[in-house]
Enzyme design. Sequence first.
Site, PDB file in Angstrom:
ATOM      1  N   VAL A  64     -67.799 -27.693  -1.110  1.00  0.00           N
ATOM      2  CA  VAL A  64     -67.202 -26.597  -0.342  1.00  0.00           C
ATOM      3  C   VAL A  64     -67.976 -25.298  -0.487  1.00  0.00           C
ATOM      4  O   VAL A  64     -67.762 -24.359   0.286  1.00  0.00           O
ATOM      5  CB  VAL A  64     -65.721 -26.378  -0.723  1.00  0.00           C
ATOM      6  CG1 VAL A  64     -64.894 -27.612  -0.409  1.00  0.00           C
ATOM      7  CG2 VAL A  64     -65.571 -25.977  -2.190  1.00  0.00           C
ATOM      8  N   ASN A  90     -58.152 -26.956  -2.257  1.00  0.00           N
ATOM      9  CA  ASN A  90     -57.853 -27.302  -3.642  1.00  0.00           C
ATOM     10  C   ASN A  90     -59.091 -27.492  -4.510  1.00  0.00           C
ATOM     11  O   ASN A  90     -58.986 -27.572  -5.726  1.00  0.00           O
ATOM     12  CB  ASN A  90     -57.014 -28.591  -3.657  1.00  0.00           C
ATOM     13  CG  ASN A  90     -56.576 -28.999  -5.033  1.00  0.00           C
ATOM     14  OD1 ASN A  90     -55.695 -28.382  -5.624  1.00  0.00           O
ATOM     15  ND2 ASN A  90     -57.194 -30.042  -5.562  1.00  0.00           N
ATOM     16  N   SER A 165     -53.959 -19.644  -9.032  1.00  0.00           N
ATOM     17  CA  SER A 165     -53.629 -19.978 -10.411  1.00  0.00           C
ATOM     18  C   SER A 165     -52.832 -18.831 -11.008  1.00  0.00           C
ATOM     19  O   SER A 165     -52.955 -17.678 -10.577  1.00  0.00           O
ATOM     20  CB  SER A 165     -54.906 -20.189 -11.233  1.00  0.00           C
ATOM     21  OG  SER A 165     -54.625 -20.237 -12.622  1.00  0.00           O
ATOM     22  N   TYR A 178     -63.024 -17.139 -13.631  1.00  0.00           N
ATOM     23  CA  TYR A 178     -61.940 -17.964 -13.069  1.00  0.00           C
ATOM     24  C   TYR A 178     -60.781 -17.081 -12.612  1.00  0.00           C
ATOM     25  O   TYR A 178     -60.264 -17.230 -11.506  1.00  0.00           O
ATOM     26  CB  TYR A 178     -61.464 -18.969 -14.115  1.00  0.00           C
ATOM     27  CG  TYR A 178     -60.427 -19.953 -13.625  1.00  0.00           C
ATOM     28  CD1 TYR A 178     -60.799 -21.058 -12.871  1.00  0.00           C
ATOM     29  CD2 TYR A 178     -59.078 -19.785 -13.944  1.00  0.00           C
ATOM     30  CE1 TYR A 178     -59.856 -21.976 -12.434  1.00  0.00           C
ATOM     31  CE2 TYR A 178     -58.134 -20.698 -13.511  1.00  0.00           C
ATOM     32  CZ  TYR A 178     -58.520 -21.787 -12.758  1.00  0.00           C
ATOM     33  OH  TYR A 178     -57.575 -22.679 -12.324  1.00  0.00           O
ATOM     34  N   ALA A 180     -60.939 -13.943 -11.791  1.00  0.00           N
ATOM     35  CA  ALA A 180     -61.389 -13.158 -10.643  1.00  0.00           C
ATOM     36  C   ALA A 180     -61.359 -13.989  -9.371  1.00  0.00           C
ATOM     37  O   ALA A 180     -60.922 -13.520  -8.304  1.00  0.00           O
ATOM     38  CB  ALA A 180     -62.803 -12.631 -10.890  1.00  0.00           C
ATOM     39  N   LYS A 182     -59.523 -16.640  -8.703  1.00  0.00           N
ATOM     40  CA  LYS A 182     -58.160 -16.979  -8.300  1.00  0.00           C
ATOM     41  C   LYS A 182     -57.403 -15.749  -7.780  1.00  0.00           C
ATOM     42  O   LYS A 182     -56.606 -15.852  -6.847  1.00  0.00           O
ATOM     43  CB  LYS A 182     -57.418 -17.622  -9.464  1.00  0.00           C
ATOM     44  CG  LYS A 182     -57.945 -18.999  -9.844  1.00  0.00           C
ATOM     45  CD  LYS A 182     -57.953 -19.965  -8.669  1.00  0.00           C
ATOM     46  CE  LYS A 182     -58.246 -21.400  -9.095  1.00  0.00           C
ATOM     47  NZ  LYS A 182     -58.257 -22.342  -7.953  1.00  0.00           N
ATOM     48  N   ILE A 211     -51.562 -27.389 -15.882  1.00  0.00           N
ATOM     49  CA  ILE A 211     -51.259 -28.685 -15.288  1.00  0.00           C
ATOM     50  C   ILE A 211     -52.157 -29.734 -15.930  1.00  0.00           C
ATOM     51  O   ILE A 211     -53.348 -29.504 -16.149  1.00  0.00           O
ATOM     52  CB  ILE A 211     -51.503 -28.659 -13.755  1.00  0.00           C
ATOM     53  CG1 ILE A 211     -50.757 -27.492 -13.105  1.00  0.00           C
ATOM     54  CG2 ILE A 211     -51.088 -29.989 -13.132  1.00  0.00           C
ATOM     55  CD1 ILE A 211     -49.250 -27.517 -13.262  1.00  0.00           C
TER      56      ILE A 211
END
Length: 270
Positions: A64, A90, A165, A178, A180, A182, A211
């Site tokens: 992606v 996702n 998140s 991560y 930043a 999200k 999760i």
Amino acid sequence: MGRLAGRVAVVTGGGSGIGRAIARSFAAEGARVAVADLNREGGERVGAEIVAAGGTAIAVPTDVADSAQVDALFARVVREWQTVDVLSNNAGIGELSPPLRAQVAQALQALLGGARLSLGITRHMDDAEWRRMLDVHLFGTFACTRAALRIMEERGRGAIVNMASVAGLAGIPGSPHYGAAKAGIIGFTKSVALEVGGANIRVNAIAPGLIDTPMTADMPPVVRQMVLMRTPLGRSGTPEDIAAVALFLVSDEASFVTGQVVSPNGGFHT
């Protein structure tokens, strides 16, 4: 009739974890599902699972972070099924390289012992690690949304759900890139929802807590312990917990829901 009967869904990161659960859930509710994943084997395995259960699916290997591959993904889906009704963004990657992950674990252990110190991650992170995280999560969400909107706006309908998140809501110690990425997805979701509402397209985000997925399997035990200590429900979530929220958000049951961030996190952040 399933809640997504007759609809076409694209699920990125669909080859494992939360993406797998979402793809299977959408298919069980009647959608034809394109399982997009950088891991060809994982995507094909999930596609086969859906077909074996009586559903319809294709697997399309996709990075992606590469807009050409994203455009090819959506072109393939239109060739196969003529349209796209639902997009689940996702695709994601792990939070830290192994050296930085080990550093976080060591620093957190010292903090639990009463020390006062920085985790020391931001000052040691290199450009490549920062950029790859934002490329996959934030740019990937943009590129897939852009490709989907080119189809959905012409039809005057659609539903998009982006995977953020709790790190984008509350921050996360030791993973600034991560958090930043999200947080950026949350802002992107709200902005695009305002933009495309007039075309009858809804855009929402999910901000999960911890999760149990392959991506979190190698989380340092001390980090997991700290998260669970702060989680009132006392457990981590399952991919199916998140898939249930995604299914609701893209279904007609959520027809008056857009621009929202739903955070299934066991009470970790309220």
